[in-house]
Enzyme design. Structure first.
Site: not given
Length: 149
Positions: A53, A55, A83, A86
């Site tokens: 992801h 992040e 999410c 993260c």
């Protein structure tokens, strides 16, 4: 220090992710002195890695650059509510502040769903500012998914 938004750069990263066929999420990690240390967009498909992801990629790059697993005083700009995975990484990295754009009522982990920072076992709770350029983030996501339906 003068406040500077880095959401435009995060949106650029999200747009680049969309052009690669990735879900358009972008992140920018900023040092306490205001320097951008890392910027990334989602790369889960490209890297065949469910943890890639935006992040996570930005945190990994900033940690490698600083030579530390912790980023106190740093700020993270992300186009979509992080999410749970993260959010946990943000907490583990001791990031000071997160700014995010669109909320994610289905998969979010900050204001929705797991609410990682509200959990009693969360070791570090960053300051959270939501709704930053939320309309632009939402349009990018909606356009991406509409094109695939």
């Amino acid at each position: 220090m003068v406040f500077t938004s880095h959401m435009a750069q995060a949106l650029d990263e999200a747009q680049a992710a969309a052009q690669r066929g990735e879900v358009p999420v972008g992140a920018v990690l900023v040092a306490p002195d205001g320097r951008v240390l890392a910027a990334a967009g989602n790369r889960t498909r490209e890297l065949s890695d469910p943890t890639a992801h935006a992040e996570i990629l930005a945190i990994r790059a900033a940690c490698a650059l600083t030579g530390s697993e912790r980023l106190p005083g740093h700020k993270l700009w992300v186009t979509l509510e992080p999410c749970p995975m993260c959010a946990a990484a943000i907490s583990a990295a001791r990031i000071d502040t997160i700014y995010y754009g669109a909320e994610d009522v289905r998969m979010g982990g900050v204001r929705h769903g797991a609410r990682v920072f509200s959990h009693p076992q969360c070791h570090h709770r960053p300051q959270v500012f939501d709704g930053i350029d939320a309309a632009a983030s939402r349009r990018l996501l909606q356009s991406f998914f509409n094109d695939r339906r």
